[in-house]
Write a protein that holds these residues in place. Structure first.
Motif, PDB file in Angstrom:
ATOM      1  N   HIS A  69      46.767  48.238  39.542  1.00  0.00           N
ATOM      2  CA  HIS A  69      46.210  47.494  40.391  1.00  0.00           C
ATOM      3  C   HIS A  69      46.755  47.846  42.364  1.00  0.00           C
ATOM      4  N   LYS A  70      46.171  48.382  42.652  1.00  0.00           N
ATOM      5  CA  LYS A  70      46.020  48.969  44.067  1.00  0.00           C
ATOM      6  C   LYS A  70      47.612  48.461  44.731  1.00  0.00           C
ATOM      7  N   GLN A  71      48.497  48.890  44.958  1.00  0.00           N
ATOM      8  CA  GLN A  71      50.026  48.808  45.220  1.00  0.00           C
ATOM      9  C   GLN A  71      50.105  49.425  47.000  1.00  0.00           C
ATOM     10  N   LYS A  77      43.836  53.711  44.382  1.00  0.00           N
ATOM     11  CA  LYS A  77      43.646  52.624  43.628  1.00  0.00           C
ATOM     12  C   LYS A  77      42.746  51.377  43.637  1.00  0.00           C
ATOM     13  N   THR A  78      42.029  50.791  42.858  1.00  0.00           N
ATOM     14  CA  THR A  78      41.326  49.725  43.036  1.00  0.00           C
ATOM     15  C   THR A  78      41.897  48.821  42.764  1.00  0.00           C
ATOM     16  N   PRO A  79      41.969  47.277  43.719  1.00  0.00           N
ATOM     17  CA  PRO A  79      42.977  46.640  43.556  1.00  0.00           C
ATOM     18  C   PRO A  79      42.392  45.615  42.117  1.00  0.00           C
ATOM     19  N   GLU A  80      42.842  44.274  41.957  1.00  0.00           N
ATOM     20  CA  GLU A  80      42.692  43.769  40.312  1.00  0.00           C
ATOM     21  C   GLU A  80      43.705  42.522  41.334  1.00  0.00           C
ATOM     22  N   TYR A  83      39.584  37.507  44.699  1.00  0.00           N
ATOM     23  CA  TYR A  83      39.792  37.821  46.143  1.00  0.00           C
ATOM     24  C   TYR A  83      38.032  37.081  47.040  1.00  0.00           C
ATOM     25  N   TYR A 102      41.125  42.035  50.242  1.00  0.00           N
ATOM     26  CA  TYR A 102      42.103  42.680  50.185  1.00  0.00           C
ATOM     27  C   TYR A 102      43.405  43.016  50.899  1.00  0.00           C
ATOM     28  N   PRO A 103      44.346  43.348  51.845  1.00  0.00           N
ATOM     29  CA  PRO A 103      45.264  42.587  50.509  1.00  0.00           C
ATOM     30  C   PRO A 103      45.332  41.244  50.905  1.00  0.00           C
ATOM     31  N   ASP A 107      50.194  40.859  48.159  1.00  0.00           N
ATOM     32  CA  ASP A 107      49.725  42.385  48.578  1.00  0.00           C
ATOM     33  C   ASP A 107      50.674  42.774  49.299  1.00  0.00           C
TER      34      ASP A 107
END
Length: 168
Positions: A69-71, A77-80, A83, A102-103, A107
């Motif tokens: 997960h994008k942090q 990273k691609t978010p998980e 959304y 995102y975010p 997040d």
């Protein structure tokens, strides 16, 4: 005078016909509503649904370090997670783009607790641009990329407010 008017009408009609044949990036769509989107990162597949019926499926490229997960800003990273499609950019550097929310609050809170920024500006967008290796997949900074032609379809089909779920 009649002859000149007729010529203008004929030439104008031809010109409009040629404009109609031009490959416009702003397509129209009058099919079933896209009610949700799902991305399966491991398979690099994006699905547009109407209810439980798949309307379209696309092969994608993701962020340069897509798994997980994008942090943080710059992690590639691609978010998980869940959304919403929340904006569109007809002037995107990547042909066309639609924004992902995102975010979200979680997040932002996680990144802040780590003393970092969560990043943002995550989009589904068109294809590669100059100076990007055409062989290497997963080249974005965390976005979801499809071909320009596919992005034209997606841009026409998907409305702001459409939920998107992004899975591993």
């Amino acid at each position: 005078m009649k002859h000149a008017t007729r010529r203008v009408v004929v030439l104008g009609s031809l010109a409009l016909g040629l404009v109609g044949c031009a490959n416009s990036r702003f397509r129209t769509y009058d099919g079933p509503e896209v009610t949700r989107i799902q991305l399966f990162k491991g398979d690099r597949r994006l699905f547009l649904y109407n209810g439980d019926r798949v309307l379209k499926s696309y092969k994608t490229d993701l962020g340069f370090a897509p798994m997980g997960h994008k942090q943080f800003e710059g992690d590639g990273k691609t978010p998980e997670g869940k959304y919403i499609i929340d904006r569109r950019n007809p002037n995107s550097l990547f042909h066309l783009s639609i924004g992902i929310s995102y975010p979200n609050e979680a997040d932002i809170a996680f990144a802040k607790a780590q003393g970092r920024e969560p990043g943002g500006e995550i989009f589904i967008h068109g294809g590669r641009r100059r100076n990007i290796d055409p062989i290497k997949p997963d080249w974005t900074a965390g976005c979801i990329s499809v071909s320009d032609r596919e992005m034209e379809e997606i841009y026409a089909m998907v409305r702001d407010g459409t939920p998107i779920e992004i899975f591993v």
